[in-house]
Write an enzyme that holds these catalytic residues in place. Structure first.
Site, PDB file in Angstrom:
ATOM      1  N   THR A 149       5.632  28.008  39.999  1.00  0.00           N
ATOM      2  CA  THR A 149       6.307  27.338  41.072  1.00  0.00           C
ATOM      3  C   THR A 149       7.740  28.220  40.655  1.00  0.00           C
ATOM      4  O   THR A 149       8.428  28.086  40.259  1.00  0.00           O
ATOM      5  CB  THR A 149       6.386  25.600  41.067  1.00  0.00           C
ATOM      6  OG1 THR A 149       5.011  25.151  40.700  1.00  0.00           O
ATOM      7  CG2 THR A 149       6.913  25.000  41.941  1.00  0.00           C
ATOM      8  N   VAL A 172      -4.250  19.395  45.236  1.00  0.00           N
ATOM      9  CA  VAL A 172      -2.886  19.549  46.223  1.00  0.00           C
ATOM     10  C   VAL A 172      -2.025  19.005  44.374  1.00  0.00           C
ATOM     11  O   VAL A 172      -2.475  18.438  43.850  1.00  0.00           O
ATOM     12  CB  VAL A 172      -2.212  18.195  47.097  1.00  0.00           C
ATOM     13  CG1 VAL A 172      -1.585  18.517  47.495  1.00  0.00           C
ATOM     14  CG2 VAL A 172      -3.626  19.232  48.437  1.00  0.00           C
TER      15      VAL A 172
HETATM   16  N1  GLY Z   1       3.186  22.711  39.427  1.00  0.00           N
HETATM   17  C1  GLY Z   1       2.533  23.353  39.874  1.00  0.00           C
HETATM   18  C2  GLY Z   1       0.986  23.161  40.269  1.00  0.00           C
HETATM   19  O1  GLY Z   1       0.864  22.398  39.426  1.00  0.00           O
HETATM   20  O2  GLY Z   1       0.776  23.224  41.169  1.00  0.00           O
END
Ligand code: GLY
Length: 288
Positions: free
Chosen positions: A163, A192
């Site tokens: 991310t 999500v």
């Molecule tokens: N931190 C990114 C995800 O788990 O989608």
């Protein structure tokens, strides 16, 4: 005093040099906004848009794929005065961070997901965009071939993290945080992650801001970004990150976090071997 801190994701850094260049470029774009007297919100929006357009990062164009080969992205933005907007599992959009910002500024909602978020994006004038990089296709093919995952054992597959996040403090002492992701390689469609969830992947208040990267389900369970920002009531950004990461380590999670407190101190920590990140303070660029 203005400060901008950015991360390009925690985990196995497959493309380290590309990430360093990408962090540098995104810092320059966001810093230009701040030095011209622009807002923290505009600075993080520009920085994250720049990273979403850079296929080296797992967000926007470079997003990894769901198990059925689709790009589904999560993104969120928050300012120190409590405004928040997010999109979850959004498809066919070039810059999910800009749609998240529209959710914050143009709706009464905090989070739009799936088809509804796409419909809203079109209403806001965002065009259809459907690029999948060869690298993302190859990663999914590798996952399917190797058939194993430490993080999603029920899928019996293999994954990588990544991310991106940005936090800015502007000259008017406003703070903004933005987070964007292509998720985790090989997850189920419709999943999500933390990057869309208030307090998990993104949080800001008058004490500072934080954005997380890594195992989204653990980040959500810990409300990791809010935990760090709450700790900044009492501690510096770095101390707050150090305390919060103890909880991540105790659960053997792979997570990284960047933070910025209201005094302009940066905080950084991660449990995987590596994480790409950098910051600009007093005009000096630092890339790691
Ligand atoms: N931190 C990114 C995800 O788990 O989608």
């Amino acid at each position: 005093m203005a400060v901008l801190i950015i991360d390009g994701g925690a985990g196995a850094l497959l493309y380290e040099a590309e990430h360093r260049h990408g962090i540098y470029d995104a810092l320059q774009v966001g810093w230009k906004v701040l030095t011209r007297g622009g807002s923290a919100l505009n600075a993080v929006s520009k920085a994250i848009t720049n990273m979403e357009d850079n296929p080296s990062f797992n967000c926007g164009t470079g997003s990894v794929l769901t198990i059925d080969g689709k790009v589904e992205m999560d993104a969120s933005v928050m300012t120190e005065d409590g405004k928040y907007g997010a999109v979850g599992a959004i498809r066919q959009i070039k810059n999910p961070i800009l749609v998240a910002r529209k959710v914050m500024e143009q709706t009464d909602h905090l989070l739009l997901v799936g088809d509804g978020s796409i419909k809203f994006a079109r209403l806001m004038g965002f065009k259809k965009y459907e690029k999948i990089t060869k690298r993302s296709k190859d990663r999914l093919a590798k996952l399917k071939k190797e058939g194993k995952s430490d993080y999603f054992p029920k899928l019996k597959k293999y994954m990588k993290l990544g991310t991106v996040g940005a936090i800015a403090l502007d000259n008017k002492k406003r703070i903004a945080v933005a987070t964007s992701t292509g998720g985790i390689n090989g997850r189920l469609s419709g999943r999500v992650g933390d990057s869309a969830i208030l307090g998990a992947g993104t949080y800001a208040d008058e004490n500072g801001g934080a954005t997380a990267t890594g195992h989204g389900e653990l980040i959500m369970k810990l409300f990791l970004s809010k935990l760090v920002v709450d700790l900044m009531k009492k501690y510096s950004a770095q101390k707050a990150v150090d305390i919060a990461l103890k909880q991540v380590r105790s659960q053997k999670g792979l997570c990284g976090i960047i933070a910025l407190d209201k005094k302009g101190n940066v905080g950084i920590g991660y449990t995987p071997k590596s994480m790409s990140w950098g910051y600009i303070k007093d005009g000096k660029v630092n890339i790691f």
